[in-house]
Design a protein around this motif. Sequence first.
Motif, mmCIF file in Angstrom:
data_model
loop_
_atom_site.group_PDB
_atom_site.id
_atom_site.type_symbol
_atom_site.label_atom_id
_atom_site.label_comp_id
_atom_site.label_asym_id
_atom_site.label_seq_id
_atom_site.Cartn_x
_atom_site.Cartn_y
_atom_site.Cartn_z
ATOM 1 N N LEU A 101 -7.568 -8.121 -14.589
ATOM 2 C CA LEU A 101 -8.073 -8.919 -15.962
ATOM 3 C C LEU A 101 -7.932 -7.853 -16.853
ATOM 4 O O LEU A 101 -8.008 -8.389 -18.115
ATOM 5 N N ASP A 102 -7.751 -6.656 -16.898
ATOM 6 C CA ASP A 102 -7.417 -5.482 -17.952
ATOM 7 C C ASP A 102 -6.075 -5.611 -18.046
ATOM 8 O O ASP A 102 -5.014 -5.386 -17.312
ATOM 9 N N PRO A 103 -5.388 -6.371 -19.405
ATOM 10 C CA PRO A 103 -3.869 -6.111 -19.702
ATOM 11 C C PRO A 103 -3.230 -4.916 -19.479
ATOM 12 O O PRO A 103 -2.069 -4.659 -19.283
ATOM 13 N N ASP A 104 -3.921 -3.592 -19.684
ATOM 14 C CA ASP A 104 -3.413 -2.609 -19.576
ATOM 15 C C ASP A 104 -3.298 -2.043 -17.975
ATOM 16 O O ASP A 104 -3.123 -0.882 -17.748
ATOM 17 N N ALA A 105 -3.809 -2.715 -17.219
ATOM 18 C CA ALA A 105 -3.790 -2.006 -15.872
ATOM 19 C C ALA A 105 -2.373 -2.087 -15.276
ATOM 20 O O ALA A 105 -1.283 -2.657 -15.457
ATOM 21 N N SER A 106 -2.463 -0.892 -14.246
ATOM 22 C CA SER A 106 -1.103 -0.611 -13.846
ATOM 23 C C SER A 106 -0.548 -1.537 -13.154
ATOM 24 O O SER A 106 1.007 -1.544 -13.125
ATOM 25 N N ALA A 107 -0.920 -2.270 -12.386
ATOM 26 C CA ALA A 107 -0.593 -3.340 -11.401
ATOM 27 C C ALA A 107 -1.317 -4.549 -11.871
ATOM 28 O O ALA A 107 -2.303 -4.733 -11.553
ATOM 29 N N LYS A 108 -0.584 -5.703 -12.276
ATOM 30 C CA LYS A 108 -0.922 -7.224 -12.284
ATOM 31 C C LYS A 108 -1.738 -7.569 -11.094
ATOM 32 O O LYS A 108 -3.015 -8.151 -11.259
ATOM 33 N N TYR A 109 -0.927 -7.623 -10.186
ATOM 34 C CA TYR A 109 -1.604 -8.017 -8.625
ATOM 35 C C TYR A 109 -1.522 -6.983 -7.770
ATOM 36 O O TYR A 109 -0.540 -6.000 -7.686
ATOM 37 N N LEU A 110 -2.697 -6.643 -7.012
ATOM 38 C CA LEU A 110 -2.755 -5.610 -6.090
ATOM 39 C C LEU A 110 -3.078 -6.148 -4.742
ATOM 40 O O LEU A 110 -4.105 -7.093 -4.731
ATOM 41 N N ASN A 111 -2.264 -5.897 -3.663
ATOM 42 C CA ASN A 111 -2.838 -6.415 -2.306
ATOM 43 C C ASN A 111 -3.564 -5.467 -1.528
ATOM 44 O O ASN A 111 -3.411 -4.319 -1.890
ATOM 45 N N SER A 112 -4.174 -5.910 -0.598
ATOM 46 C CA SER A 112 -4.671 -4.686 0.354
ATOM 47 C C SER A 112 -3.664 -4.243 1.111
ATOM 48 O O SER A 112 -2.560 -4.674 1.045
ATOM 49 N N PRO A 113 -3.893 -2.835 1.364
ATOM 50 C CA PRO A 113 -2.760 -2.207 1.989
ATOM 51 C C PRO A 113 -2.677 -2.757 3.481
ATOM 52 O O PRO A 113 -3.478 -3.383 3.945
ATOM 53 N N GLU A 114 -1.530 -2.432 4.138
ATOM 54 C CA GLU A 114 -1.201 -2.454 5.537
ATOM 55 C C GLU A 114 -2.554 -1.928 6.306
ATOM 56 O O GLU A 114 -3.023 -0.853 6.234
ATOM 57 N N THR A 115 -3.159 -2.680 7.296
ATOM 58 C CA THR A 115 -4.412 -2.194 8.207
ATOM 59 C C THR A 115 -4.070 -2.894 9.630
ATOM 60 O O THR A 115 -3.072 -3.309 9.629
ATOM 61 N N PRO A 116 -4.888 -2.333 10.512
ATOM 62 C CA PRO A 116 -4.468 -3.031 11.723
ATOM 63 C C PRO A 116 -4.893 -4.314 11.992
ATOM 64 O O PRO A 116 -4.277 -5.099 12.581
ATOM 65 N N LEU A 117 -5.447 -4.743 10.857
ATOM 66 C CA LEU A 117 -5.502 -6.579 10.865
ATOM 67 C C LEU A 117 -4.669 -7.067 10.121
ATOM 68 O O LEU A 117 -4.214 -8.442 10.096
ATOM 69 N N PHE A 118 -3.847 -6.282 8.958
ATOM 70 C CA PHE A 118 -3.215 -6.992 7.934
ATOM 71 C C PHE A 118 -1.996 -6.449 7.923
ATOM 72 O O PHE A 118 -1.571 -5.133 7.664
ATOM 73 N N HIS A 119 -0.997 -7.363 8.105
ATOM 74 C CA HIS A 119 0.648 -7.048 7.969
ATOM 75 C C HIS A 119 1.244 -7.924 6.664
ATOM 76 O O HIS A 119 1.589 -9.182 7.337
ATOM 77 N N LYS A 120 1.246 -7.556 5.262
ATOM 78 C CA LYS A 120 1.435 -8.643 4.461
ATOM 79 C C LYS A 120 2.930 -9.220 4.622
ATOM 80 O O LYS A 120 3.007 -10.291 4.051
ATOM 81 N N GLY A 121 3.797 -8.528 5.225
ATOM 82 C CA GLY A 121 5.097 -9.274 5.777
ATOM 83 C C GLY A 121 4.830 -10.339 6.764
ATOM 84 O O GLY A 121 5.636 -11.247 6.721
ATOM 85 N N ALA A 122 3.955 -10.496 7.426
ATOM 86 C CA ALA A 122 3.678 -11.483 8.575
ATOM 87 C C ALA A 122 2.672 -12.388 8.159
ATOM 88 O O ALA A 122 2.347 -13.282 9.169
ATOM 89 N N VAL A 123 2.161 -12.338 6.839
ATOM 90 C CA VAL A 123 1.207 -13.357 6.411
ATOM 91 C C VAL A 123 1.614 -14.411 5.264
ATOM 92 O O VAL A 123 2.106 -13.562 4.408
ATOM 93 N N LEU A 124 1.198 -15.516 5.309
ATOM 94 C CA LEU A 124 1.404 -16.152 3.979
ATOM 95 C C LEU A 124 -0.023 -16.665 3.258
ATOM 96 O O LEU A 124 -0.887 -16.847 4.224
#
Length: 169
Positions: A101-124
């Motif tokens: 919500l801060d226009p000066d944020a370094s990343a507009k969108y940020l996802n959770s990192p890879e974890t034992p439960l989450f592999h972002k390339g395998a989830v939609l």
Amino acid sequence: AAFFEKRLAGPQGQVARQYLARRGLDAAGIARFHLGYALSGRSTLKEHLAAAGFTAADMAASGMLIAGDDIPVSYDRFRHRVMFPISDLKGRTIAFGGRALDPDASAKYLNSPETPLFHKGAVLFNAHSARGPAHDRGRIVVVEGYMDAIAMALAGFPETVAPLGTALT
């Protein structure tokens, strides 16, 4: 996810609700997708999770806390962001995406990192909700991001999903 939802509904979530309203989302749409808000503090979620019995190691393993040998004091990964819960095919929240919500944020969108439960390339995003309609309609609609998937689903295309900032493989 419930922690973030409660913050969005509370007085501190006003700026996030205004952002979502500008994007065309009403209370029903926000509730349908369980959207939330991460406060701007560095340890708001950390303190909440610690009070619930989670260790710093648990929080770091889940991707909710940034910690490491080179970080003297661990801190919340998501701060001052609209939160999008990311679910597995059974509807269980396994990660989050956060829109700054801060226009000066370094990343507009940020996802959770890879974890034992989450592999972002395998989830939609929205796959759990889109699964039945995609089967019934014999198609799936793929769009770029969270807000696109939400807008399409609310516009009558519930079979819509979005990748999580990664190439489809």
